[in-house]
Motif scaffolding. Sequence first.
Motif, PDB file in Angstrom:
ATOM      1  N   GLU A  70      59.305  68.716  56.601  1.00 36.40           N
ATOM      2  CA  GLU A  70      58.558  68.605  57.852  1.00 36.40           C
ATOM      3  C   GLU A  70      58.696  67.207  58.426  1.00 36.40           C
ATOM      4  O   GLU A  70      59.024  66.270  57.698  1.00 36.40           O
ATOM      5  CB  GLU A  70      57.062  68.838  57.598  1.00 36.40           C
ATOM      6  N   TYR A 127      62.913  63.363  42.130  1.00 33.63           N
ATOM      7  CA  TYR A 127      61.664  63.765  42.771  1.00 33.63           C
ATOM      8  C   TYR A 127      61.044  64.967  42.054  1.00 33.63           C
ATOM      9  O   TYR A 127      61.710  65.989  41.829  1.00 33.63           O
ATOM     10  CB  TYR A 127      61.890  64.106  44.242  1.00 33.63           C
ATOM     11  N   GLY A 162      57.484  65.710  42.872  1.00 32.88           N
ATOM     12  CA  GLY A 162      56.152  65.651  43.469  1.00 32.88           C
ATOM     13  C   GLY A 162      55.682  66.987  44.027  1.00 32.88           C
ATOM     14  O   GLY A 162      56.299  68.044  43.825  1.00 32.88           O
TER      15      GLY A 162
HETATM   16  O1  LIG Z   1      59.721  63.004  56.793  1.00 31.37           O
HETATM   17  C1  LIG Z   1      59.831  63.532  55.691  1.00 31.37           C
HETATM   18  C2  LIG Z   1      60.099  62.792  54.545  1.00 31.37           C
HETATM   19  C3  LIG Z   1      60.170  63.433  53.330  1.00 31.37           C
HETATM   20  N1  LIG Z   1      60.034  64.786  53.241  1.00 31.37           N
HETATM   21  C4  LIG Z   1      60.130  65.477  51.966  1.00 31.37           C
HETATM   22  C5  LIG Z   1      61.180  64.850  51.061  1.00 31.37           C
HETATM   23  C6  LIG Z   1      60.415  63.975  50.138  1.00 31.37           C
HETATM   24  O2  LIG Z   1      61.086  63.790  48.906  1.00 31.37           O
HETATM   25  C7  LIG Z   1      59.117  64.773  49.996  1.00 31.37           C
HETATM   26  C8  LIG Z   1      57.943  63.972  49.538  1.00 31.37           C
HETATM   27  O3  LIG Z   1      57.784  62.869  50.365  1.00 31.37           O
HETATM   28  P1  LIG Z   1      56.843  61.681  49.879  1.00 31.37           P
HETATM   29  O4  LIG Z   1      57.265  61.218  48.523  1.00 31.37           O
HETATM   30  O5  LIG Z   1      56.750  60.690  50.971  1.00 31.37           O
HETATM   31  O6  LIG Z   1      55.455  62.486  49.741  1.00 31.37           O
HETATM   32  P2  LIG Z   1      54.044  61.952  49.255  1.00 31.37           P
HETATM   33  O7  LIG Z   1      53.101  62.061  50.369  1.00 31.37           O
HETATM   34  O8  LIG Z   1      54.198  60.619  48.600  1.00 31.37           O
HETATM   35  O9  LIG Z   1      53.629  63.064  48.204  1.00 31.37           O
HETATM   36  P3  LIG Z   1      54.141  63.204  46.666  1.00 31.37           P
HETATM   37  O10 LIG Z   1      53.814  61.896  46.006  1.00 31.37           O
HETATM   38  O11 LIG Z   1      53.404  64.359  46.075  1.00 31.37           O
HETATM   39  O12 LIG Z   1      55.596  63.468  46.746  1.00 31.37           O
HETATM   40  O13 LIG Z   1      58.896  65.320  51.293  1.00 31.37           O
HETATM   41  C9  LIG Z   1      59.798  65.523  54.376  1.00 31.37           C
HETATM   42  O14 LIG Z   1      59.692  66.733  54.349  1.00 31.37           O
HETATM   43  N2  LIG Z   1      59.684  64.868  55.568  1.00 31.37           N
END
Ligand SMILES: O=c1ccn([C@H]2C[C@H](O)[C@@H](COP(=O)(O)OP(=O)(O)OP(=O)(O)O)O2)c(=O)[nH]1
Length: 160
Positions: free
Chosen positions: A113, A148, A150
Amino acid sequence: MALPGIYAALTLLGRVDDVQVQPAGVDLRVGEIHRFLSEGMLAPKRVLPETEPVEARDGFWFLEPGFYKVVFADAVYVPPSAVGICLPRSSLLRMGATLSCAVWDPGYMGRGEALLIVGNPHGIRIAVGERIAQMLYIRVEPPPASLYAGFYQGERLGTR
Ligand SMILES: O=c1ccn([C@H]2C[C@H](O)[C@@H](COP(=O)(O)OP(=O)(O)OP(=O)(O)O)O2)c(=O)[nH]1
């Protein structure tokens, strides 16, 4: 070092049109556009907002100024030795809108997204399925120690 388009295109899990292949990277198409309906909460246990799809009319989404969630049409698998950087198409910027993305981690797989911001006071319209962003892959050297794993791993795979 950025991956050239012919390699970047291999990260898309479905059909890729020739027009998506760029000199450095691959274009992602828009699959859905949603409006936000409720509050989000960023905390150790995150709460994502409710959204509803914007309905397309005659093959176009008509978008007034505001903030929207975009769900990409293309699922990707980020190579284990690369990080994805997703940027808006310049044509989007030139018409007064932009797409904001975060980092795409090595090993992420899914249909992700982004945030669409329409600033043009007259609005914009986007054809269903049009290319909206370009994904660049930068090599991570030395390769990361872990991939990854997550919350979003595997999101929307098999749905389209
Ligand atoms: O604009 C973006 C950027 C990343 N992703 C996908 C790929 C990325 O590997 C994943 C998780 O992004 P992120 O690590 O920033 O998420 P978070 O909010 O830190 O959650 P979590 O720690 O559970 O991954 O989402 C998207 O869909 N959109």
